[in-house]
Design a protein around this motif. Structure first.
Motif, mmCIF file in Angstrom:
data_model
loop_
_atom_site.group_PDB
_atom_site.id
_atom_site.type_symbol
_atom_site.label_atom_id
_atom_site.label_comp_id
_atom_site.label_asym_id
_atom_site.label_seq_id
_atom_site.Cartn_x
_atom_site.Cartn_y
_atom_site.Cartn_z
ATOM 1 N N SER B 115 -36.307 34.763 24.614
ATOM 2 C CA SER B 115 -35.430 35.717 23.936
ATOM 3 C C SER B 115 -34.416 35.005 23.067
ATOM 4 O O SER B 115 -33.968 35.558 22.060
ATOM 5 C CB SER B 115 -34.737 36.632 24.947
ATOM 6 O OG SER B 115 -33.991 35.843 25.830
ATOM 7 N N LEU B 118 -36.264 34.658 19.906
ATOM 8 C CA LEU B 118 -36.557 35.940 19.272
ATOM 9 C C LEU B 118 -35.322 36.554 18.619
ATOM 10 O O LEU B 118 -35.390 37.174 17.553
ATOM 11 C CB LEU B 118 -37.160 36.895 20.298
ATOM 12 C CG LEU B 118 -38.569 36.460 20.727
ATOM 13 C CD1 LEU B 118 -38.987 37.169 21.994
ATOM 14 C CD2 LEU B 118 -39.558 36.692 19.607
ATOM 15 N N GLU B 119 -34.130 36.296 19.267
ATOM 16 C CA GLU B 119 -32.902 36.799 18.661
ATOM 17 C C GLU B 119 -32.623 36.092 17.349
ATOM 18 O O GLU B 119 -32.265 36.716 16.350
ATOM 19 C CB GLU B 119 -31.722 36.613 19.617
ATOM 20 C CG GLU B 119 -31.559 37.781 20.559
ATOM 21 C CD GLU B 119 -30.533 37.490 21.646
ATOM 22 O OE1 GLU B 119 -30.842 37.792 22.805
ATOM 23 O OE2 GLU B 119 -29.451 36.945 21.316
ATOM 24 N N GLU B 122 -34.818 37.517 14.660
ATOM 25 C CA GLU B 122 -34.454 38.828 14.172
ATOM 26 C C GLU B 122 -33.203 38.785 13.295
ATOM 27 O O GLU B 122 -33.156 39.410 12.234
ATOM 28 C CB GLU B 122 -34.230 39.768 15.371
ATOM 29 C CG GLU B 122 -34.034 41.220 14.992
ATOM 30 C CD GLU B 122 -35.268 41.811 14.346
ATOM 31 O OE1 GLU B 122 -36.366 41.258 14.506
ATOM 32 O OE2 GLU B 122 -35.129 42.840 13.650
ATOM 33 N N GLU B 123 -32.194 38.023 13.762
ATOM 34 C CA GLU B 123 -30.911 38.064 13.079
ATOM 35 C C GLU B 123 -30.852 37.117 11.886
ATOM 36 O O GLU B 123 -30.052 37.309 10.970
ATOM 37 C CB GLU B 123 -29.768 37.693 14.059
ATOM 38 C CG GLU B 123 -29.782 38.474 15.366
ATOM 39 C CD GLU B 123 -29.537 39.963 15.170
ATOM 40 O OE1 GLU B 123 -28.826 40.316 14.215
ATOM 41 O OE2 GLU B 123 -30.080 40.761 15.965
ATOM 42 N N SER B 159 -41.273 44.883 23.317
ATOM 43 C CA SER B 159 -40.123 44.900 22.409
ATOM 44 C C SER B 159 -40.053 43.604 21.616
ATOM 45 O O SER B 159 -39.611 43.584 20.474
ATOM 46 C CB SER B 159 -38.840 45.103 23.200
ATOM 47 O OG SER B 159 -38.687 44.006 24.092
ATOM 48 N N GLN B 160 -40.506 42.538 22.236
ATOM 49 C CA GLN B 160 -40.431 41.261 21.532
ATOM 50 C C GLN B 160 -41.644 41.030 20.651
ATOM 51 O O GLN B 160 -41.538 40.428 19.591
ATOM 52 C CB GLN B 160 -40.250 40.141 22.546
ATOM 53 C CG GLN B 160 -39.005 40.402 23.373
ATOM 54 C CD GLN B 160 -38.371 39.161 23.931
ATOM 55 O OE1 GLN B 160 -39.019 38.125 24.043
ATOM 56 N NE2 GLN B 160 -37.105 39.261 24.281
ATOM 57 N N ASP B 162 -42.955 43.266 18.993
ATOM 58 C CA ASP B 162 -42.691 44.060 17.804
ATOM 59 C C ASP B 162 -41.958 43.251 16.735
ATOM 60 O O ASP B 162 -41.988 43.591 15.562
ATOM 61 C CB ASP B 162 -41.850 45.285 18.216
ATOM 62 C CG ASP B 162 -41.952 46.400 17.192
ATOM 63 O OD1 ASP B 162 -43.026 46.528 16.570
ATOM 64 O OD2 ASP B 162 -40.963 47.111 17.004
ATOM 65 N N ARG B 163 -41.260 42.153 17.161
ATOM 66 C CA ARG B 163 -40.513 41.348 16.187
ATOM 67 C C ARG B 163 -41.418 40.495 15.338
ATOM 68 O O ARG B 163 -41.007 40.004 14.301
ATOM 69 C CB ARG B 163 -39.543 40.423 16.927
ATOM 70 C CG ARG B 163 -38.718 41.190 17.908
ATOM 71 C CD ARG B 163 -37.275 40.974 17.686
ATOM 72 N NE ARG B 163 -36.542 41.983 18.444
ATOM 73 C CZ ARG B 163 -35.538 41.693 19.237
ATOM 74 N NH1 ARG B 163 -35.160 40.447 19.356
ATOM 75 N NH2 ARG B 163 -34.900 42.637 19.867
ATOM 76 N N ARG B 243 -40.400 50.476 12.389
ATOM 77 C CA ARG B 243 -40.406 49.067 11.987
ATOM 78 C C ARG B 243 -41.833 48.612 11.697
ATOM 79 O O ARG B 243 -42.082 47.870 10.754
ATOM 80 C CB ARG B 243 -39.794 48.196 13.092
ATOM 81 C CG ARG B 243 -39.917 46.720 12.750
ATOM 82 C CD ARG B 243 -38.915 45.866 13.449
ATOM 83 N NE ARG B 243 -38.893 46.055 14.894
ATOM 84 C CZ ARG B 243 -37.939 45.553 15.677
ATOM 85 N NH1 ARG B 243 -36.959 44.866 15.155
ATOM 86 N NH2 ARG B 243 -37.975 45.761 16.971
ATOM 87 N N ARG B 280 -48.851 45.857 18.585
ATOM 88 C CA ARG B 280 -47.809 46.862 18.842
ATOM 89 C C ARG B 280 -48.372 48.087 19.542
ATOM 90 O O ARG B 280 -47.640 48.883 20.123
ATOM 91 C CB ARG B 280 -47.172 47.308 17.533
ATOM 92 C CG ARG B 280 -46.548 46.178 16.747
ATOM 93 C CD ARG B 280 -46.157 46.674 15.380
ATOM 94 N NE ARG B 280 -46.081 45.577 14.425
ATOM 95 C CZ ARG B 280 -44.949 45.071 13.974
ATOM 96 N NH1 ARG B 280 -43.810 45.547 14.402
ATOM 97 N NH2 ARG B 280 -44.961 44.087 13.115
#
Lengths: 646, 304
Positions: B115, B118-119, B122-123, B159-160, B162-163, B243, B280
């Protein structure tokens, strides 16, 4: 879809309601004008303020209006009161019309009210006028039905006209084929009040009043050229009974034997289109040798229909202008033909007695009387002075001014007093030839009265004393008269050639309208289709034919619409679908999830000879459909490629 | 629009990854669409080689982290160490401060380490010790993972997943490519021979070009029909998210650009859909059929 109509729709509705009501105003009671104005204004304000009324406001008004109509028309049944009721209730419906459904009910009611105009007026003008409310009502309906609500008025009107025009084929089919079953095609009886025409009695002033009317009595088309003006005696009611003042027809119970008619010479064949006059008589030329279909003749050869003429009818008849009628007079007829009231008009009686004493022959007496009219300062006028207690005496010896009824009446009186059987014949004399349609217009103003005297061996002979006084009346028709001609309608006078010409054209149009539109009844319908199919069709045949025609019109229309709805709006896509269809016909299975490139690859694999075309088509398609800019040149090439693709 | 750099990039990668034209293009499309790529396959089919070749051919910095079960977030993001000379904390950037990051065998690390990455993905930035640090642009993560049923893996939660813009599989090479591979001398070393066909500026420009590729109304209809199908069909537990819709659009645009068009065709959407959607979607009938989920969608939705 919202159920609330837009203010726009409400205003459209008000406008169309106005045009619907306008032609009815003439036969609605005055208080309803006020009611309509009030309700219209009220509605306008309700719409403006988005307000609506409760049932407790509307109900008392509706009840009051109902009583008002019942009171104004002495009842609620019959044409006039029913139409007034419909008009009134539709007006009041405005007050409680708050949603789409109310509007639609109101509009449908208005369509009905629009049609009801034809119960009162069946002229071309009415026919043309009706298009206006029809268009406006359809506009309103479009406005209400359109999900977008506020539409540009031009679009709305254009669409309404388009819709109405699309209805024309259906209208024609229904007009031509709808079976005219009799009770359906008759007007309620109160629709016949106020029809003008010859009456069954004659008194001084009766015909001269009629003479002031320019209304058409009937029109006649001749096979070949029409007879001369002075031979155009259109036979109507024959009057026998004289009560000292008015001449009347014989009582129907009197059973005269039929007069014998021996016709000689040429016969004249003609078709008459008779305006409704609510009486049984059909006008024919003296003397009818072949009666119209379904008609009978009275003993004195007056032609009668079986029912009163309440709508415009057409009939064909044959007459012979040279004839001998009843060379033998039976006793009963002789009694009626010599009947006179006792002790009235003593001076006339004395005059006749003097002739009788001189032992003059009947012919001599006839000639003497005519000579008297001709030379003794008698005048023909539309405005004769009133006559006194002994009207015949008064006319013959004092006023000497009169109209045809005066001359024929007093002539017959003198004949009877001299012992010569005589009777009054009323009808029409002459008529105006319309050069435009080549037919004769006979107006109420051509109404005339003449006499018939019975002479031994000659039978009943027509004598027109008016002709002795005013030969022009008989030779050239009413309009040639200078006396009192100012009283004639302007179109009938000879002093405005342009107007007269215009009038002739207009009347010809009207005549055709009567002949082909209004006169298209069960008889004409049968005739027309007999001509087309060679068979006599029954109303069942017409019904079946109508159903078939309507289905033939509506089913392809429906299929077309369904197809059109399914078809893509985008012309590029439409062409692409056509291309796909062509490929499918060539045996290439289609998948609707397949994109154009994949399709082209498969197509090329199937039809390697067409590789170039297919690639090119798909390239253009992709460009046209998926690129941001539309290229008209590319579109043209694309269209041609697909059209040529076999 | 200049297609030349794209062709050159593809050409250089193709020298190393033989017979995997579609996968090369997909991964490039993913990069151009500004998303991150997940490569899922068994070991030894060339996942790392592809990632490496991609980074090198664009001329971007390339770093690699081998994810293991004892990997800590600090190993990825960096760590602040007290500098005695300067008398303050000095930040030592982690592997994430690069253009292309290869996260090898991402599902072997603990969820905590996963994570952290993954953060960052995303950011586009990380926050450490109360300080926000921007990552480099472009920033592109290529993660590889072994199929989830392998021993010692922590599967990425939905959820991850999906990134990741795309998940691709490489698969075995075909006969001819394998033969060529076997004939080659040196094997993986060839990656070093790759010459950069572009630079970061070119890549940013291409990424801008992607957003300018025209997607017609008809295709938006098609996209929506696909999304609607995934949500309404009884085949899937969870449909595609908004998304995912955006990802599908961007991927299709990139795919169109790679093929030298400035407008999208239905086939572009169809080509990228499996890579964008499969990871997904969760078919009701879980298991073998996952890989066919998008195939099913494509067959069921008509092109408007």
């Amino acid at each position: 879809m919202t159920s609330k109509p837009f203010p726009n729709d409400s205003n459209w509705l008000l406008a169309s309601l106005f045009t619907v009501m306008l032609p009815h105003l003439g036969h609605l009671p005055f208080w309803m004008w006020g009611l309509m104005l009030l309700v219209g204004t009220w509605r306008f304000h309700l719409t403006k303020n988005h307000a609506s009324l409760g049932i407790w406001v509307i109900l008392p008004i509706a009840a009051a209006a109902l009583f008002g109509i019942a009171f104004s028309y002495h009842g609620l049944f019959g044409r006039d009161s029913s139409v007034a009721l419909l008009a009134c209730m539709l007006t009041l419906k405005l007050l409680e019309s708050n949603n789409r459904r109310d509007f639609i009910i109101l509009i449908l009611g208005c369509y009905f009210l629009t049609v009801s105009l034809f119960l009162f007026n069946q002229s071309i003008f009415a026919g043309i006028y009706v298009l206006l409310p029809l268009t406006l009502l359809t506009c309103t309906l479009i406005g209400i039905s359109h999900p977008n609500g506020q539409l540009p008025p031009r679009f709305q009107i254009g669409l309404a006209i388009k819709i109405l025009v699309q209805g024309v084929p259906l209208m024609l089919v229904l007009f031509l084929l709808f079976p005219r079953i009799s009770p359906l095609w008759e007007l309620p009886t109160d629709a016949y009040s106020g029809m003008t025409g010859l009456s069954d009695s004659m008194e001084p002033g009766a015909i001269s009043n009629l003479s002031l009317s320019d209304a058409t009595a009937f029109r006649a088309e001749f096979k070949g050229s029409p007879p001369k003006q002075n031979q155009l005696y259109w036979r109507g009611p024959v009057l026998w009974n004289f009560d000292g003042r008015s001449w009347k027809m014989l009582n129907q119970n009197v059973d005269l034997s039929k007069e014998t008619l021996a016709s000689t010479g040429e016969s004249v064949r003609y078709t008459v289109t008779l305006e409704p006059h609510n009486k049984n008589w059909l006008l024919t030329l003296d003397m009818p040798s072949q009666l119209p279909k379904d008609a009978t003749a009275s003993p004195e050869l007056q032609v009668l229909s079986q029912t009163p003429v309440r709508s415009r009818i057409r009939y064909e008849a044959v007459s012979n202008l040279k004839y001998t009628l009843s060379p033998e007079l039976n006793d009963l007829e002789r009694i009626f033909a010599l009947q006179l009231p006792d002790h009235e008009n003593p001076r006339s009686l004395a005059l006749a007695a003097s002739w009788k004493k001189a032992n003059l022959s009947p012919e001599a007496i006839v000639n003497k009387t005519l000579e008297m009219f001709r030379t003794d300062k008698f005048y023909y006028t539309l405005k004769p002075p009133l006559l006194g207690v002994d009207p015949i005496d008064d006319f013959l010896f004092n006023t000497k001014r009169g109209f045809c009824e005066h001359f024929s009446g007093s002539f017959v009186f003198l004949m009877r007093a001299s012992g010569i059987p005589a009777r009054v014949v009323t009808g029409y004399q002459g008529g105006e030839l319309n050069p435009v349609g080549n037919y004769l217009i006979v107006r109420q103003s051509d109404a005339h009265a003449w006499s018939e005297v019975w002479l031994k061996d000659k039978g009943w002979v027509r004598v027109d004393p008016t002709a002795a006084v005013s030969p022009d009346r008989v030779e050239s028709g009413m309009e040639s008269l200078s006396i009192g001609s100012r009283a004639l309608p302007i179109f009938e006078r000879g002093d405005h050639p342009f107007l007269r010409n215009l009038y002739h054209h207009w009347d010809a149009i009207n005549h055709n309208w009567n002949q082909w539109i209004l006169g298209y009844d069960d008889k004409r319908q049968t005739e027309l289709f007999e001509l087309l199919t060679g068979k006599r069709l029954s109303w069942e045949d017409f019904t079946l034919g109508m159903i078939i025609c309507v289905s033939m019109l509506s089913i392809p229309t429906y299929l077309f619409l369904v197809r059109k709805l399914r078809q893509p709006v985008d012309p590029v896509l439409r062409l692409y679908r056509a291309f796909q269809a062509k490929l499918a016909r060539k045996g290439l299975p289609l998948f609707d999830h397949e994109g154009p490139v994949d399709l082209s690859e498969r197509a090329i694999a199937h039809f390697p000879d067409e590789t170039g075309t297919i690639i090119s088509i798909i390239q253009h398609y992709n460009k046209l459909r998926y690129q941001s800019q539309f290229d008209p040149v590319s579109f043209k090439i694309f269209r041609r490629l697909i059209r040529d693709f076999k | 629009m200049n297609k030349q750099p794209i062709d050159s990039i593809i050409a250089s990668i193709s020298q190393v990854i033989l017979g995997k034209d579609k996968q090369i293009k997909l991964s490039l499309a993913c990069l151009l669409a500004g998303g991150h790529l997940l490569i899922e396959d068994i070991p030894g089919v060339g996942k790392t080689t592809l990632a490496h070749a991609l980074a090198t051919s664009i001329g971007l910095d390339f770093r690699r982290i081998q994810f293991t079960s004892d990997l800590l977030p600090a190993d990825i993001l960096g760590v602040s160490v007290y500098d005695r000379n300067a008398a303050n904390f000095k930040f030592h950037p982690g592997a994430v401060f690069t253009h292309v990051l290869l996260a090898d065998e991402i599902n072997r690390a603990t969820p905590k380490a996963q994570s952290a990455l993954l953060e960052a993905m995303e950011e586009g930035q990380i926050t450490m010790d109360g300080e926000t640090r921007e990552l480099l642009r472009p920033f592109f993560v290529i993660a590889t993972q072994n199929p989830t049923h392998h021993i010692g893996t922590y599967p990425l939660p939905e959820s991850q997943l999906d990134r990741f813009l795309m998940r691709i599989e490489i698969g075995y090479p075909d006969e001819a490519s394998e033969r060529a591979l076997l004939k080659q001398a040196g094997g993986r070393d060839k990656t070093n021979d790759i010459i950069a066909a572009a630079d970061a500026a070119t890549l940013l420009e291409l990424q801008r070009d992607v957003t300018g590729v025209h997607l017609s109304e008809a295709l938006l209809d098609y996209l929506q029909a696909l999304l609607r199908y995934s949500r309404e069909s009884a085949t899937f537990n969870i449909g595609l998210s908004p998304r995912a819709g955006l990802a599908l659009k961007a991927s299709a645009q990139a795919w169109a650009l790679i093929h030298g068009r400035d407008f999208v065709l239905p086939e572009d959407i169809q080509a990228v859909l499996p890579s964008v959607a499969n990871h997904r979607l969760q078919p009701v009938n879980n298991g073998e059929k996952v890989r066919y989920a998008s195939e099913l969608m494509l067959r069921s939705v008509a092109i408007p």
